[in-house]
Scaffold this active site. Structure first.
Site, PDB file in Angstrom:
ATOM      1  N   ARG A 227       0.865  -1.193   0.000  1.00  0.00           N
ATOM      2  CA  ARG A 227       0.000   0.000   0.000  1.00  0.00           C
ATOM      3  C   ARG A 227       0.892   1.231   0.000  1.00  0.00           C
ATOM      4  NH1 ARG A 227      -3.553  -2.644  -1.690  1.00  0.00           N
ATOM      5  NH2 ARG A 227      -5.627  -3.021  -0.824  1.00  0.00           N
ATOM      6  N   HIS A 275      -1.565  -0.287  -9.787  1.00  0.00           N
ATOM      7  CA  HIS A 275      -2.270  -1.159  -8.829  1.00  0.00           C
ATOM      8  C   HIS A 275      -2.804  -2.420  -9.529  1.00  0.00           C
ATOM      9  CE1 HIS A 275      -4.450  -1.167  -4.710  1.00  0.00           C
ATOM     10  NE2 HIS A 275      -4.260  -2.406  -5.148  1.00  0.00           N
TER      11      HIS A 275
HETATM   12  P1  NAP Z   1      -2.042 -10.698   5.801  1.00  0.00           P
HETATM   13  O1  NAP Z   1      -2.176 -12.166   5.530  1.00  0.00           O
HETATM   14  O2  NAP Z   1      -2.973 -10.024   6.734  1.00  0.00           O
HETATM   15  O3  NAP Z   1      -0.527 -10.477   6.303  1.00  0.00           O
HETATM   16  C1  NAP Z   1      -0.081  -9.252   6.776  1.00  0.00           C
HETATM   17  C2  NAP Z   1       1.346  -9.420   7.280  1.00  0.00           C
HETATM   18  O4  NAP Z   1       1.824  -8.129   7.691  1.00  0.00           O
HETATM   19  C3  NAP Z   1       1.439 -10.341   8.497  1.00  0.00           C
HETATM   20  O5  NAP Z   1       2.632 -11.099   8.454  1.00  0.00           O
HETATM   21  C4  NAP Z   1       1.478  -9.357   9.651  1.00  0.00           C
HETATM   22  O6  NAP Z   1       2.136  -9.802  10.811  1.00  0.00           O
HETATM   23  C5  NAP Z   1       2.279  -8.240   9.026  1.00  0.00           C
HETATM   24  N1  NAP Z   1       2.055  -6.989   9.782  1.00  0.00           N
HETATM   25  C6  NAP Z   1       0.893  -6.327   9.990  1.00  0.00           C
HETATM   26  N2  NAP Z   1       1.085  -5.243  10.771  1.00  0.00           N
HETATM   27  C7  NAP Z   1       2.407  -5.228  11.053  1.00  0.00           C
HETATM   28  C8  NAP Z   1       3.225  -4.382  11.823  1.00  0.00           C
HETATM   29  N3  NAP Z   1       2.728  -3.321  12.461  1.00  0.00           N
HETATM   30  N4  NAP Z   1       4.532  -4.670  11.911  1.00  0.00           N
HETATM   31  C9  NAP Z   1       5.058  -5.750  11.292  1.00  0.00           C
HETATM   32  N5  NAP Z   1       4.329  -6.598  10.541  1.00  0.00           N
HETATM   33  C10 NAP Z   1       3.022  -6.338  10.429  1.00  0.00           C
HETATM   34  O7  NAP Z   1      -2.120  -9.874   4.436  1.00  0.00           O
HETATM   35  P2  NAP Z   1      -1.863 -10.396   2.946  1.00  0.00           P
HETATM   36  O8  NAP Z   1      -3.059 -11.140   2.445  1.00  0.00           O
HETATM   37  O9  NAP Z   1      -0.533 -11.061   2.897  1.00  0.00           O
HETATM   38  O10 NAP Z   1      -1.813  -9.002   2.166  1.00  0.00           O
HETATM   39  C11 NAP Z   1      -0.859  -8.001   2.505  1.00  0.00           C
HETATM   40  C12 NAP Z   1      -1.241  -6.687   1.848  1.00  0.00           C
HETATM   41  O11 NAP Z   1      -0.974  -6.731   0.448  1.00  0.00           O
HETATM   42  C13 NAP Z   1      -2.746  -6.349   1.901  1.00  0.00           C
HETATM   43  O12 NAP Z   1      -3.089  -5.783   3.159  1.00  0.00           O
HETATM   44  C14 NAP Z   1      -2.882  -5.358   0.773  1.00  0.00           C
HETATM   45  O13 NAP Z   1      -2.681  -4.053   1.286  1.00  0.00           O
HETATM   46  C15 NAP Z   1      -1.747  -5.713  -0.187  1.00  0.00           C
HETATM   47  N6  NAP Z   1      -2.244  -6.215  -1.499  1.00  0.00           N
HETATM   48  C16 NAP Z   1      -1.956  -5.500  -2.622  1.00  0.00           C
HETATM   49  C17 NAP Z   1      -2.396  -5.959  -3.849  1.00  0.00           C
HETATM   50  C18 NAP Z   1      -2.045  -5.236  -5.121  1.00  0.00           C
HETATM   51  O14 NAP Z   1      -2.597  -5.541  -6.180  1.00  0.00           O
HETATM   52  N7  NAP Z   1      -1.145  -4.280  -5.090  1.00  0.00           N
HETATM   53  C19 NAP Z   1      -3.156  -7.137  -3.936  1.00  0.00           C
HETATM   54  C20 NAP Z   1      -3.442  -7.826  -2.751  1.00  0.00           C
HETATM   55  C21 NAP Z   1      -2.987  -7.349  -1.534  1.00  0.00           C
HETATM   56  P3  NAP Z   1       1.610 -11.099  11.612  1.00  0.00           P
HETATM   57  O15 NAP Z   1       2.030 -12.273  10.762  1.00  0.00           O
HETATM   58  O16 NAP Z   1       2.322 -11.036  12.901  1.00  0.00           O
HETATM   59  O17 NAP Z   1       0.114 -10.952  11.713  1.00  0.00           O
END
Ligand code: NAP
Length: 312
Positions: A227, A275
């Site tokens: 993001r 995006h």
């Molecule tokens: P997820 O499964 O919720 O994983 C989030 C990860 O970030 C987890 O490992 C979490 O830690 C870590 N995290 C959250 N807050 C943190 C903090 N304050 N300090 C350190 N680590 C932190 O999410 P996901 O499905 O992998 O997706 C990640 C992000 O990718 C989404 O939120 C979205 O913004 C982005 N995305 C972008 C696209 C695009 O097309 N550009 C598409 C899809 C997603 P824990 O393991 O300890 O919970």
């Protein structure tokens, strides 16, 4: 009969309807699917499948909804909605994950192999510069969730030296993992590339700031498919100017669409992608939606629930 509202722009309804009807039937859920801004008798609705780009902003007419299933992985636009008192699930979808792995591996390999230089220098001079092996390059992945873990696995398979950082300490095969503020500096220290796959929350805003950028190896590459607010843009532009960062490939921005006069567009060391790093794929995502509705009807725990306090 179970009532499901699909609250999203019309183009999404057209893309999802047939797949979702089939997935619900296949999993044995007898549901009526509705597409409307405000359905009749909203108090009898059971589930909402929700895109934050829909026009639904007030969830209070739906007190009996058992789950709001987000169509996107990111929930930052809905998680703080004060009218949303119902459980919220984010999207974890095989197609979304595969797309993100492909985008990340493709852009890592572009920079790792120095492909741009090879394409530009077609001057008839035979100059065999052997590219480095992946094992000599450290790639740090910030965020070890559904997407970050799979990106790590693909980079490990290519033999990169992979580090990962998350809020809680995670075990990922072949990856040196870190957590917490100290852990972030250690995860970034001397890394040649960093991939941001964190959610947008108050705790992750500007996580890649001037101090953190200075931890990276000189000439490092920044890849952001997470993001926009994860990066301090002014610090990134300074780091590009000083050579601390040699290139940034950015898929997400503080303002989207990225305004035409934004300095990122014309910057020679910045690649902008609009995006598109990965999208939810209806063919696979409907299975996740149907499974969560089946679980709700069977009284089983939902998958991929969002923690409101943490914001993801
Ligand atoms: P997820 O499964 O919720 O994983 C989030 C990860 O970030 C987890 O490992 C979490 O830690 C870590 N995290 C959250 N807050 C943190 C903090 N304050 N300090 C350190 N680590 C932190 O999410 P996901 O499905 O992998 O997706 C990640 C992000 O990718 C989404 O939120 C979205 O913004 C982005 N995305 C972008 C696209 C695009 O097309 N550009 C598409 C899809 C997603 P824990 O393991 O300890 O919970």
């Amino acid at each position: 009969m179970t009532r499901v509202l699909f609250s999203a722009p019309k183009k999404d309804w057209e893309a999802y309807e047939a797949h979702l009807r089939r997935a619900l039937a296949e999993i044995g859920v007898d549901a009526s699917l509705e597409f409307a801004l405000m359905p009749d008798a909203p108090e009898t609705l059971d589930y909402i499948v929700y895109a934050p780009s829909s026009r639904l902003e007030d969830f209070s007419p739906f007190p009996n909804v058992k789950l709001v299933q987000n169509l996107w992985a990111g929930v930052e636009e809905v998680v703080g909605n004060p009218t949303l008192t119902q459980p919220l699930a984010r999207m974890v979808d095989d197609g979304l994950t595969d797309g993100m792995v492909e985008w990340c591996v493709g852009h890592v390999m572009r920079h790792h192999l120095g492909m741009d230089a090879q394409i530009k220098v077609q001057d008839g001079v035979w100059n065999p510069v052997v590219p480095p092996l992946a094992s000599s390059r450290t790639v740090t992945v910030l965020g070890l969730g559904a997407l970050g873990r799979e990106v790590c696995a693909a980079l490990v398979a290519l033999k990169f030296d992979v580090r990962g950082w998350s809020r809680s300490l995670r075990q990922v095969p072949g990856v040196a993992t870190f957590s917490g503020a100290d852990g972030l500096d250690r995860a970034l220290g001397g890394a040649g590339m960093v991939v941001l796959l964190l959610p947008q929350t108050p705790a992750t805003e500007n996580v890649l700031n001037a101090a953190r950028l200075s931890c990276l190896a000189e000439g490092a590459v920044v890849l952001n498919p997470g993001r926009g607010p994860l990066i301090d843009d002014a610090a990134l532009l300074d780091a590009l100017a000083s050579g601390q960062v040699s290139h940034a490939t950015l898929d997400v921005f503080r303002e989207e669409p990225l305004p035409p006069d934004h300095p990122f567009w014309a910057h020679e060391q910045v690649t902008v992608t609009p995006h598109i790093a990965s999208a939810t794929r209806p063919e696979t995502a409907v299975r996740v939606i149907a499974e969560n509705i089946r679980r709700g009807e069977a009284g089983e725990p939902f998958l991929h629930l969002v923690d409101r306090a943490l914001g993801y």
